[in-house]
Design a protein around this motif. Sequence first.
Motif, mmCIF file in Angstrom:
data_model
loop_
_atom_site.group_PDB
_atom_site.id
_atom_site.type_symbol
_atom_site.label_atom_id
_atom_site.label_comp_id
_atom_site.label_asym_id
_atom_site.label_seq_id
_atom_site.Cartn_x
_atom_site.Cartn_y
_atom_site.Cartn_z
ATOM 1 N N UNK A 88 81.540 29.365 21.368
ATOM 2 C CA UNK A 88 82.199 29.013 22.633
ATOM 3 C C UNK A 88 83.354 29.953 22.940
ATOM 4 N N UNK A 89 83.018 31.208 23.122
ATOM 5 C CA UNK A 89 84.031 32.250 23.315
ATOM 6 C C UNK A 89 84.835 31.987 24.588
ATOM 7 N N UNK A 90 86.155 32.087 24.451
ATOM 8 C CA UNK A 90 87.023 31.914 25.615
ATOM 9 C C UNK A 90 87.292 30.469 25.985
ATOM 10 N N UNK A 91 86.627 29.544 25.303
ATOM 11 C CA UNK A 91 86.787 28.132 25.651
ATOM 12 C C UNK A 91 87.790 27.467 24.702
ATOM 13 N N UNK A 92 88.517 26.525 25.240
ATOM 14 C CA UNK A 92 89.437 25.739 24.417
ATOM 15 C C UNK A 92 89.275 24.266 24.776
#
Lengths: 379, 265
Positions: A52-56
């Motif tokens: 989940x790159x870029x996700x928080x």
Amino acid sequence: MDRAADTSVVTPAGGLDALIEVLRARGYQVWGAQETDGALTLGPIASASDLPRGRIEAAEAGTVRLIDGPRDAFFDHTLPMQGLKRAVYPAEERLYEVGMDMAAEEDPVEAPPLAVLGLRPCDLAALETLTAVFEDGPFVDTRFRRRREALLLIAVNCMRPAATCFCASMNTGPRAEGGFDLVLDEILEDDRHVFVVGAGSAKGREILDALSGEPAGEADLKTARAGSRACAEAQQRRMGEDVEALLKRNYEHPHWAAVAERCLSCANCTLVCPTCFCGTVEDRSSLDGAQAERWRRWDSCFSLDFSYLHGGAVRTETASRYRQWITHKLSHWHDQFGQSGCVGCGRCIAWCPVGIDITAEVAALAAAERTAGQAGKEA
Amino acid sequence: MTPRETKPGGSRPKLAVWKFSSCDGCQLTLLDCEDELLDIADAVEIAYFLEATRTTQPGPYDVSLVEGSISTAHEVERIQEIRRDSRILITIGACATAGGIQALRNSMDHESLKASVYPSPQFIDALDTSTPIADHVSVDYELRGCPIDKHQLVEAITALLKGRKPSIPDYSQCTECKLAGTACVMVTKGIPCLGPVTQGGCGNLCPRVGRGCYGCFGPKEGANTAALAADLAALGADRRTIRDLFGGFTAGAPAFAEERSRHDG
């Protein structure tokens, strides 16, 4: 050099796929966090692009929303909904079957080599906690052990906490001090995106040697350590001091009834907790009675059946169930296993439908005790 | 042939299926047991099951499955006879265990309700209330749901044939979600869900497709409906939404009926 890892190299962000390839070549299936139906789950990944790159997580008590983070990091998110527990201790499994000849045959444990990429320090601590439960006593759970031994643990030091995190106050994070095979620090600067990769075991060392990279310089190691320190300082929640004794002094306290007003006894907290280990065993039989099976599944101290003894359930009130859970987790665990049962991951806070917060309940109990103490002195 | 439990004289246990005020969907679950149906027919003698056959046999019966709620004066008498004729009585479904959707009338004026539905309400011969079977006779086991879960039905029949206690869990729907690894729809999406106060056992049907649980299995033991309702309100659900959520297929179950009435008006 980083204290926890014996050697470190720096590899560009694209090196994650190289790492996955190296793991595959050695026969490992690779698991990582991924976004499924609005939540992070832990499961098989084909490449780094599944992460989940870029996700928080925008997490609060009773709320978890995945949103775009401020930067394009692979690991700015924190924790999959359920941690590593499912991998070593399945939610439900058949233990054995028995036929009319009464010969019981235990189901074999399928545990192919499994590399888990992106484990957080709190989840590493949780695995150690579970290992103490299942393996360190006189009775060893061999099913758990076989699955654990098949694991290759690739930790990631946290650079950003979720609002529900409190590992710093439990001394389990946000920087992994051991228990991993490999550990990553993700460094994302203006035009530079690299991983510092360190080894924590012979297995990890062998994999590290197969990766191309430059030896880590002091500047990167410093950046990594500073990131962890900042992450610890940014944590909004903390567990109060001296919890073990506080709870032991307050078995009888009006606060338990106050929590029960809000608690749904739905068991979510125990089922997302990475260290809650309770299970129950059920027998099933075929209609013709020729075959019986024994199954094990997760159970929870929040269900009525959990405390059923001859004649009835012991803990009929929600107040007594909540007290049982929190006193075991934070206090009696010390008596039983020599450590706290809580690793500060905050899942019980985030995934409680009504947002009951273990740190806030401890603080409220401590405050109530102080107030009562002062009132006692004044009187 | 495999050995099977037989009664003295070698006959198979007699199973009866009864219908009261209901839609027949729970009885159909027995016929939906496609993989197990032949084994069931082999293990028990289906002695009374009008949904499947007009051929009936007189009682007494070893196991009676009772579907539907008590909604007429005639049903009040008939359930007494069935109880007398049955060694084990299992109620099946939301109607039999909670009064069903038709229990919504329990909190309304029955005469005006009849008049609003039927052109000639004078021909309607029904009680003012729809009540679960357990309000009238003693019940040995309950299978919840609208409709019931076929695995629970097979488990109940299998266990009783062997003389063991059926494994019918009393835990929440949330427990089913977490065992299955289903993400909480309330926590991740803010969707109103009755899962935390509802008994599990359906097989995680609604949340696993992203819907909130609407409570067809009825309240779990110790259901804290007030705390859930307060949280639903905090999520933005208005009084009417909360009232209607508790006014579904198990509206007559006391815990849900009370919460519904707190949000009336």
